[in-house]
Design an enzyme around this catalytic site. Structure first.
Site, PDB file in Angstrom:
ATOM      1  N   CYS A  68     -10.334   5.649  31.363  1.00 62.18           N
ATOM      2  CA  CYS A  68     -10.157   4.515  32.245  1.00 62.18           C
ATOM      3  C   CYS A  68      -9.133   3.519  31.667  1.00 62.18           C
ATOM      4  O   CYS A  68      -7.940   3.796  31.717  1.00 62.18           O
ATOM      5  CB  CYS A  68     -11.505   3.876  32.564  1.00 62.18           C
TER       6      CYS A  68
ATOM      7  N   HIS B 193     -14.436   8.081  34.487  1.00 63.65           N
ATOM      8  CA  HIS B 193     -15.187   8.112  33.231  1.00 63.65           C
ATOM      9  C   HIS B 193     -15.879   9.463  33.086  1.00 63.65           C
ATOM     10  O   HIS B 193     -17.018   9.621  33.526  1.00 63.65           O
ATOM     11  CB  HIS B 193     -16.256   7.015  33.230  1.00 63.65           C
TER      12      HIS B 193
ATOM     13  N   GLU C 123     -17.297  10.699  30.687  1.00 66.14           N
ATOM     14  CA  GLU C 123     -18.513  10.611  29.868  1.00 66.14           C
ATOM     15  C   GLU C 123     -19.772  10.433  30.716  1.00 66.14           C
ATOM     16  O   GLU C 123     -20.869  10.767  30.279  1.00 66.14           O
ATOM     17  CB  GLU C 123     -18.390   9.484  28.835  1.00 66.14           C
TER      18      GLU C 123
HETATM   19  N1  GLN Z   1      -9.927  -2.983  33.370  1.00 69.56           N
HETATM   20  C1  GLN Z   1      -9.502  -1.784  34.023  1.00 69.56           C
HETATM   21  C2  GLN Z   1      -9.636  -1.859  35.523  1.00 69.56           C
HETATM   22  O1  GLN Z   1     -10.385  -2.653  36.023  1.00 69.56           O
HETATM   23  C3  GLN Z   1     -10.245  -0.575  33.476  1.00 69.56           C
HETATM   24  C4  GLN Z   1     -11.712  -0.588  33.755  1.00 69.56           C
HETATM   25  C5  GLN Z   1     -12.475   0.393  32.912  1.00 69.56           C
HETATM   26  O2  GLN Z   1     -12.018   0.822  31.869  1.00 69.56           O
HETATM   27  N2  GLN Z   1     -13.668   0.733  33.332  1.00 69.56           N
HETATM   28  O3  GLN Z   1      -9.022  -1.130  36.238  1.00 69.56           O
END
Ligand code: GLN
Length: 544
Positions: free
Chosen positions: A382, A518, A520
Site C-alpha cells: 500500500c 494489503h 497480508e
Molecule cells: N496513505 C496512503 C493512502 O491513503 C496509503 C494507505 C495505506 O497504506 N493503507 O492512499
C-alpha cells in the site's frame, strides 16, 4: 444453534482473541460450522476512525468492514473469510437502537437500555450465526470482567442463557500472575474475576487459566473450590512461543470434548492433521531469513507498540514456515534512517508496510532507494508501493519533486493522487466512505513475475483474476504510467477495467514488488499469500 461466550478477566491482553480463534478452529475440526464474533465495548461505530497507536492495526474484511485484530485471528485460525455480522461495537448497537427509535419502529415504547440494547445484542449474535449458517456462534466479549463498559454484553449473555439454558456456554479466560518478588503463582485475582462474573449473574462453565507457566494441581484445586467448577473444566493455558500451537495445547487437554459434552454435541471429526504439520514445520526450521520492516513506531510511556503491523508479521511467518525458513524480524524506525541507510545491507529482505501521513516518509523513500540500487528483495504494501513509485520517479525518471498529494498538495509531479471522483467525498469530510475499502478484483499480467507467483501458489480462480483487500485514499496517477513502464517499472496488476494500478514490479531486480492492496490481510497459515511467498523465497536466496 448453540452459543459460546468468551470473557476475559484480571487484565487485558492475555490472548482472549487467540483463545477464541483457537476454539473456533477446534470446533470446526470436530465437524461443526462455527461463526466467531467480536463484541467490542467502545462507542466507535467501527474501527476505521481509530488511531492505530491506541488500538493496533485496523483489519479489513472483504465487505469493507474495518475491525480490530481479533477478526484477523479468527480468519487466520478458521481459514475462512468473515463479514460485518462478525463484529458489533457498542456504538453500532446503540446507533441501530436509536435509529429505530427515531423511525418510530418501537411504537412509542420507552426505550430502556436493559431490554432494548440487550435485545439488539442478542439479535446481532443470531445474525452472525445465520450469515454463516452456523451450528455454533462464538462470541468474544471485549474488555475484562468487573468493568462497567461491557456489562450489557454480559447481561445479554445472561438473558440468552435464561431462554436457552442448555445451548449457552460461558468460557472465562483469566490470569494467574507470578509476582517476581514472591516467585509463586497466585490464584486470587482469577478467583475475583470469576466472582465479578457471578455478580452479574454468570457462572462460567470452563476456565482457561492463562499464566506464565502451566498450573499445578494445588492451583487447580484452589480455583476449583472457589469457582465451583470440576478440575477438568479448568484448562491450563501457559505462555507459548508460537501462538499457532495454542489450539493443539487445548485439544490435548480435552477442551474440545468438554465443550461438546456441555453442549450435548457429538464429535463428528478430528481434522487437525494439516494444522499439526504446519505447527511442526514452524517449530523445526532453523535456517534464518532476516527481514526488516521499515515503519513508524509508537511509544506509550516506556513501551513501544508493534501491534500496528500484526497481519504483516503473521503473513511473513506463514510464507516462511511453508518455505522452511525461520523469519527474524527487525523493526527499523524510518525516522532514524535518513542518515544511516547502509544498515539495511545486513537484511535479506525489506518491507515498507502501509501507513498514512507525512511523518517519516523521507526515511522510507531513502530505504526504498537503497534496496532498489543494492538489489535487496523488497515488498511494498500500500503506502510501501506508493513510496516505491515516488522514489522511482525522483531518482530514475528525474522528477525531483515527485510526491503523493497526501504529503505535498502542490507538487508538479503528483505520482500518487486522489482520483477525481473521490475528491467530493473528502471535501464532505466523509472519511470512512472516501477510502477504497474491502475486496476489489485485480487482473494480473501474463508472464509478469508477480503473475507467475499467483499462478504457482495462488490457484487463481478465473484465469488471472484475483481479489484483494484495500484500505487507502490515494491511487497511482495514470498520467505517469507510460513513462514508468518505458523505464522498467512495470504495472503488472490493474482493476479489471484497467484504470486502477494494483501491482507494480521492477524488471531488473531479484525481487521488487508492491501492491496497492494489503496482501497480508488474506494470508492464512495453511494458505500463505503468493506475494509473501515470492518475497520470502527471494530473501532466502539472498541469505544463502
Ligand atoms: N496513505 C496512503 C493512502 O491513503 C496509503 C494507505 C495505506 O497504506 N493503507 O492512499
Amino acid at each position: 444453534m448453540k452459543y459460546i461466550f468468551v470473557s476475559g478477566g484480571v487484565i487485558s491482553g492475555i490472548g482472549k482473541g487467540i483463545a477464541t480463534a483457537s476454539i473456533a478452529l477446534l470446533l470446526k475440526a470436530a465437524g461443526y460450522k462455527v461463526s466467531p464474533m467480536k463484541m467490542d465495548p467502545y462507542l466507535n461505530v467501527d474501527a476505521g476512525t481509530m488511531n492505530p497507536i491506541e488500538h493496533g492495526e485496523v483489519f479489513v474484511l472483504d465487505d469493507g468492514t474495518e475491525t480490530d485484530q481479533d477478526l484477523g485471528h479468527y480468519e487466520r485460525y478458521l481459514g475462512e473469510s468473515l463479514n460485518n455480522s462478525n463484529i458489533a461495537t457498542q456504538g453500532s448497537i446503540y446507533l441501530s437502537v436509536i435509529q429505530k427509535e427515531r423511525n418510530l419502529e418501537y411504537d412509542g415504547a420507552s426505550i430502556d437500555v436493559v431490554t432494548y440494547i440487550t435485545e439488539e445484542i442478542i439479535g446481532r449474535i443470531k445474525e452472525a450465526g445465520k450469515s454463516k449458517n452456523a451450528d455454533i456462534v462464538l462470541i468474544e466479549i471485549g474488555g475484562t470482567a468487573g468493568e462497567y463498559q461491557n456489562v450489557l454484553f454480559l447481561e445479554a449473555n445472561r438473558q440468552l442463557k435464561l431462554k436457552k439454558h442448555d445451548d449457552v456456554l460461558h468460557i472465562h479466560v483469566t490470569y494467574l500472575p507470578i509476582p517476581g518478588s514472591l516467585g509463586e503463582m497466585k490464584s486470587k485475582p482469577a478467583q475475583m474475576s470469576v466472582r465479578d462474573l457471578n455478580a452479574v449473574g454468570i457462572q462460567p462453565d470452563i476456565i482457561l487459566a492463562r499464566a506464565e507457566r502451566p498450573l499445578d494441581q494445588s492451583r487447580i484445586k484452589k480455583l476449583s473450590i472457589s469457582t465451583g467448577l470440576e478440575p477438568e473444566y479448568i484448562i491450563s493455558a501457559p505462555d507459548v512461543k508460537n501462538v499457532y500451537s495454542v489450539p493443539l495445547k487445548f485439544e490435548d487437554q480435552g477442551l474440545t470434548d468438554r465443550i461438546l459434552g456441555k453442549l450435548g454435541l457429538e464429535r463428528k471429526n478430528t481434522d487437525l492433521k494439516e494444522w499439526r504439520a504446519f505447527v511442526d514445520s514452524s517449530e523445526t526450521t532453523d535456517r534464518p531469513v532476516k527481514i526488516g520492516i521499515v515503519g513508524k513506531y509508537f511509544t506509550t510511556g516506556d513501551f513501544t507498540l508493534m501491534d500496528s503491523y500484526i497481519s504483516v508479521i503473521e503473513a511473513i511467518k506463514h510464507a516462511s514456515y511453508k518455505l522452511k525458513v525461520k523469519p527474524e524480524i527487525t523493526w527499523i524506525d524510518a525516522s532514524k534512517l535518513e542518515h544511516s541507510v547502509e544498515q539495511l545491507s545486513k537484511f535479506d529482505g525489506i518491507i515498507v508496510p502501509g501507513g498514512f501521513g507525512s511523518r517519516d516518509v523521507e526515511g522510507k523513500i531513502k530505504a526504498v532507494r537503497y534496496v532498489r540500487e543494492n538489489k535487496i528483495p523488497y515488498l511494498g504494501l500500500c503506502y510501501g508501493m506508493q513510496l516505491a513509485s515516488i522514489e522511482f520517479a525522483r531518482n530514475v525518471l528525474g522528477l525531483k519533486d515527485a510526491h503523493t498529494t497526501e504529503v505535498d498538495e502542490k507538487t508538479k509531479n503528483p505520482i500518487i493522487h486522489i482520483m477525481p471522483d473521490q475528491i467530493k467525498k473528502l471535501l464532505d469530510k466523509d472519511y470512512g466512505a472516501s477510502m477504497r475499502l474491502g475486496a476489489w478484483d485485480c487482473v494480473l499480467k501474463e508472464g509478469s513475475k508477480v503473475g507467475e507467483l499467483y499462478k504457482k501458489w495462488g490457484n487463481l480462480p478465473a484465469g488471472r483474476q484475483t481479489s484483494e483487500r484495500h484500505r487507502h485514499r490515494y491511487e497511482f496517477n495514470n498520467n505517469f504510467r507510460a513513462d514508468f513502464e518505458k523505464n522498467g517499472f512495470n504495472i503488472v496488476g490493474t482493476s479489471p477495467d484497467g484504470k486502477l494500478v494494483e501491482v507494480i514490479e521492477l524488471a531488473d531486480h531479484p525481487f521488487f514488488a508492491g501492491s496497492q492492496f494489503h496482501p497480508e490481510l488474506k494470508s492464512r497459515p495453511l494458505n500463505p499469500h503468493p506475494m509473501f511467498l515470492g518475497f520470502i523465497e527471494a530473501s532466502s536466496q539472498k541469505s544463502k
